[in-house]
Design a protein around this motif. Structure first.
Motif, mmCIF file in Angstrom:
data_model
loop_
_atom_site.group_PDB
_atom_site.id
_atom_site.type_symbol
_atom_site.label_atom_id
_atom_site.label_comp_id
_atom_site.label_asym_id
_atom_site.label_seq_id
_atom_site.Cartn_x
_atom_site.Cartn_y
_atom_site.Cartn_z
ATOM 1 N N LEU A 1 -7.652 -27.855 -48.492
ATOM 2 C CA LEU A 1 -7.788 -26.406 -48.473
ATOM 3 C C LEU A 1 -7.583 -25.863 -47.071
ATOM 4 O O LEU A 1 -7.783 -26.554 -46.069
ATOM 5 N N SER A 2 -7.219 -24.616 -47.010
ATOM 6 C CA SER A 2 -7.078 -23.878 -45.757
ATOM 7 C C SER A 2 -7.716 -22.511 -45.951
ATOM 8 O O SER A 2 -7.330 -21.772 -46.856
ATOM 9 N N LEU A 3 -8.698 -22.209 -45.126
ATOM 10 C CA LEU A 3 -9.355 -20.894 -45.157
ATOM 11 C C LEU A 3 -8.978 -20.191 -43.867
ATOM 12 O O LEU A 3 -9.334 -20.640 -42.777
ATOM 13 N N PHE A 4 -8.201 -19.102 -43.982
ATOM 14 C CA PHE A 4 -7.638 -18.509 -42.774
ATOM 15 C C PHE A 4 -7.975 -17.027 -42.648
ATOM 16 O O PHE A 4 -8.477 -16.390 -43.588
ATOM 17 N N THR A 5 -7.677 -16.486 -41.481
ATOM 18 C CA THR A 5 -7.889 -15.062 -41.204
ATOM 19 C C THR A 5 -6.573 -14.440 -40.769
ATOM 20 O O THR A 5 -5.674 -15.114 -40.256
ATOM 21 N N ALA A 6 -6.460 -13.140 -41.000
ATOM 22 C CA ALA A 6 -5.265 -12.390 -40.612
ATOM 23 C C ALA A 6 -5.701 -11.037 -40.067
ATOM 24 O O ALA A 6 -6.800 -10.552 -40.370
ATOM 25 N N ASP A 7 -4.848 -10.422 -39.247
ATOM 26 C CA ASP A 7 -5.183 -9.107 -38.717
ATOM 27 C C ASP A 7 -4.795 -8.024 -39.727
ATOM 28 O O ASP A 7 -4.366 -8.302 -40.845
ATOM 29 N N ALA A 8 -4.944 -6.773 -39.328
ATOM 30 C CA ALA A 8 -4.712 -5.659 -40.253
ATOM 31 C C ALA A 8 -3.283 -5.617 -40.781
ATOM 32 O O ALA A 8 -3.037 -5.149 -41.897
ATOM 33 N N SER A 9 -2.336 -6.147 -40.015
ATOM 34 C CA SER A 9 -0.937 -6.136 -40.446
ATOM 35 C C SER A 9 -0.584 -7.338 -41.317
ATOM 36 O O SER A 9 0.525 -7.436 -41.832
ATOM 37 N N GLY A 10 -1.543 -8.253 -41.481
ATOM 38 C CA GLY A 10 -1.283 -9.446 -42.279
ATOM 39 C C GLY A 10 -0.836 -10.638 -41.459
ATOM 40 O O GLY A 10 -0.602 -11.713 -42.010
ATOM 41 N N SER A 11 -0.738 -10.497 -40.140
ATOM 42 C CA SER A 11 -0.310 -11.604 -39.291
ATOM 43 C C SER A 11 -1.442 -12.611 -39.110
ATOM 44 O O SER A 11 -2.599 -12.235 -38.891
ATOM 45 N N TYR A 12 -1.087 -13.873 -39.153
ATOM 46 C CA TYR A 12 -2.055 -14.964 -39.036
ATOM 47 C C TYR A 12 -2.778 -14.909 -37.692
ATOM 48 O O TYR A 12 -2.172 -14.687 -36.647
ATOM 49 N N THR A 13 -4.092 -15.160 -37.697
ATOM 50 C CA THR A 13 -4.849 -15.238 -36.448
ATOM 51 C C THR A 13 -5.600 -16.550 -36.292
ATOM 52 O O THR A 13 -5.844 -16.994 -35.172
ATOM 53 N N GLY A 14 -6.016 -17.188 -37.396
ATOM 54 C CA GLY A 14 -6.738 -18.440 -37.222
ATOM 55 C C GLY A 14 -7.221 -19.045 -38.525
ATOM 56 O O GLY A 14 -7.068 -18.459 -39.600
ATOM 57 N N ASN A 15 -7.810 -20.229 -38.397
ATOM 58 C CA ASN A 15 -8.299 -21.004 -39.533
ATOM 59 C C ASN A 15 -9.728 -21.474 -39.290
ATOM 60 O O ASN A 15 -10.114 -21.726 -38.139
ATOM 61 N N ALA A 16 -10.473 -21.625 -40.365
ATOM 62 C CA ALA A 16 -11.770 -22.277 -40.281
ATOM 63 C C ALA A 16 -11.568 -23.779 -40.141
ATOM 64 O O ALA A 16 -10.648 -24.353 -40.727
ATOM 65 N N LEU A 17 -12.423 -24.422 -39.341
ATOM 66 C CA LEU A 17 -12.446 -25.874 -39.225
ATOM 67 C C LEU A 17 -13.707 -26.379 -39.912
ATOM 68 O O LEU A 17 -14.821 -26.079 -39.487
ATOM 69 N N ALA A 18 -13.523 -27.112 -40.981
ATOM 70 C CA ALA A 18 -14.633 -27.656 -41.755
ATOM 71 C C ALA A 18 -14.062 -28.609 -42.788
ATOM 72 O O ALA A 18 -12.849 -28.609 -43.040
ATOM 73 N N SER A 19 -14.922 -29.398 -43.387
ATOM 74 C CA SER A 19 -14.473 -30.293 -44.450
ATOM 75 C C SER A 19 -14.029 -29.478 -45.659
ATOM 76 O O SER A 19 -14.425 -28.319 -45.833
ATOM 77 N N ASP A 20 -13.225 -30.081 -46.529
ATOM 78 C CA ASP A 20 -12.782 -29.402 -47.740
ATOM 79 C C ASP A 20 -13.967 -28.999 -48.612
ATOM 80 O O ASP A 20 -13.954 -27.933 -49.242
ATOM 81 N N SER A 21 -14.994 -29.839 -48.646
ATOM 82 C CA SER A 21 -16.162 -29.506 -49.477
ATOM 83 C C SER A 21 -16.868 -28.268 -48.951
ATOM 84 O O SER A 21 -17.323 -27.417 -49.733
ATOM 85 N N ARG A 22 -16.941 -28.144 -47.625
ATOM 86 C CA ARG A 22 -17.576 -26.959 -47.043
ATOM 87 C C ARG A 22 -16.704 -25.715 -47.250
ATOM 88 O O ARG A 22 -17.213 -24.626 -47.525
#
Length: 378
Positions: free
Chosen positions: A228-249
């Motif tokens: 899995l990948s849990l990510f964040t984006a800014d108001a325009s939809g551009s990628y800013t970052g990802n959470a670092l954690a196990s898939d279970s978390r």
């Protein structure tokens, strides 16, 4: 065979042109140069990465601290490596030919064109149509492809809150949110996309509560789920970052927005659909972006096929960081930011070659962009 990795984040733009005679925009070239060493964190021992000049003092320090066995390509021994770009296009094939790879060791034009067509956003819509009947719950409908301004004008007259997307675009670019502009402006901007790329993809605009992706790997006509990948984006939809954690978390976090059992069911349906539609002709990493939307009645809706990426993604980088370099008792974030906005220097606490807390730059200093990981104990 060990791989030669190339970080070419401009690949989606190259796909839009469809030509090997492609010059990336300055910002994309700056991102590529800044992140050239990123494969250190997802490559395997014996692999190398392509860079034109590298801070060897920084590189030696990082490799020693984390026991990394990925090196820098010597620009001479192409025949002993398998080419592994961030994404494939005619333009990156040209780059590998210049590095000494023979034409028969690289995908030919017909294969590249097939992969380019599979990278079109209509593939995500086709996957949606394939998985919807296999699920016992409703998901968001597929995007609609429209190939003329007249048709789009008629569609917008009946469907005002939509997102219009370029068939090929990257990291939030090529998106037109009709909730914030007039229909006339949306049509004006769409006209250029249709002229250049042949059509636009149109989908309902939702109030998003979670952005995430499912990661897959295709090989030998099979598809397996990677994570899995849990990510964040800014108001325009551009990628800013990802959470670092196990898939279970990560799944636990997502289950606050949408039932985990349904997410797993959608993931398995997608794996089967990818194995049928894509894996017979493509080998490599593949990410499918998804979202959870909040509807007017307060219920949650899964959009299981926001877009498909036939390439490496930042989600794969974050997944590798979490599995290989994050302490089991820590969580954190992976971010990509302009260098002038980045916080201060490396203060990471590392034990047994894993990050327990603090921040570390994942690429050498001096670039216009910074790739960083931060962690803290649970």
């Amino acid at each position: 065979m060990p791989r030669l990795h190339l970080f070419n984040p401009e690949n989606d733009i190259a796909l839009a042109t469809g030509s090997d005679n492609f010059t990336a925009p300055k910002a994309a070239l700056a991102l590529r140069a800044s992140g050239a060493a990123l494969p250190l964190w997802y490559g395997d021992p014996g692999d190398t990465f392509l860079a034109y000049g590298i801070n060897t003092r920084w590189l030696d320090s990082v490799r020693e601290r984390f026991g990394i066995g990925v090196g820098v390509f010597d620009h001479r021994s192409a025949n002993v490596f398998e080419p592994a770009p961030w994404g494939w296009s005619a333009a990156v094939r040209r780059d590998f030919l210049r590095e000494g790879f023979t034409a028969d060791s690289l995908p030919d034009n017909s294969i590249l064109n097939r992969w380019r067509q599979l990278s079109h956003r209509r593939t995500a819509a086709e996957l949606c149509r394939m998985i919807a009947p296999r699920l016992d719950f409703a998901i968001a409908p597929p995007a609609v492809e429209i190939d003329s301004v007249d048709r789009l004008s008629r569609y917008l007259a009946d469907n005002r809150s939509v997102i219009i997307k370029s068939p090929w675009s990257s990291s939030g670019r090529g998106l037109i949110d009709t909730r914030h502009i007039s229909a006339a402006e949306a049509l004006r901007r769409s006209e250029g996309i249709i002229r250049r790329q042949g059509s636009v993809m149109v989908e309902t605009a939702y109030e998003r509560t979670a952005d995430f992706a499912m990661l897959f790997e295709c090989a030998d006509s099979r598809c397996r789920r990677v994570g899995l990948s849990l990510f964040t984006a800014d108001a325009s939809g551009s990628y800013t970052g990802n959470a670092l954690a196990s898939d279970s978390r990560l799944l636990e976090r997502l289950s606050r927005h949408y039932p985990a059992s349904r997410l797993n069911a959608a993931g398995e349906a997608l794996r089967e659909a990818v194995e049928c539609l894509i894996a017979p002709c493509y080998s490599g990493p593949l990410g499918i972006d998804m979202l959870v939307a909040r509807l007017n009645d307060g219920s949650a809706l899964l959009d299981a096929t926001v877009e498909i990426n036939l390439r490496m993604t930042m989600g794969f980088v974050a997944h590798s960081l979490s599995e290989r370099f994050l302490s089991p008792g820590s969580e954190g974030s992976f971010s990509v930011t302009p260098a002038y906005n980045s916080p201060a220097p490396d203060d990471a606490i590392i034990e047994n070659r894993r990050i327990i807390s603090g921040r570390i730059d994942l690429t050498p200093p001096g670039g216009l962009f910074r790739f960083a990981a931060e962690a803290c104990p649970l």
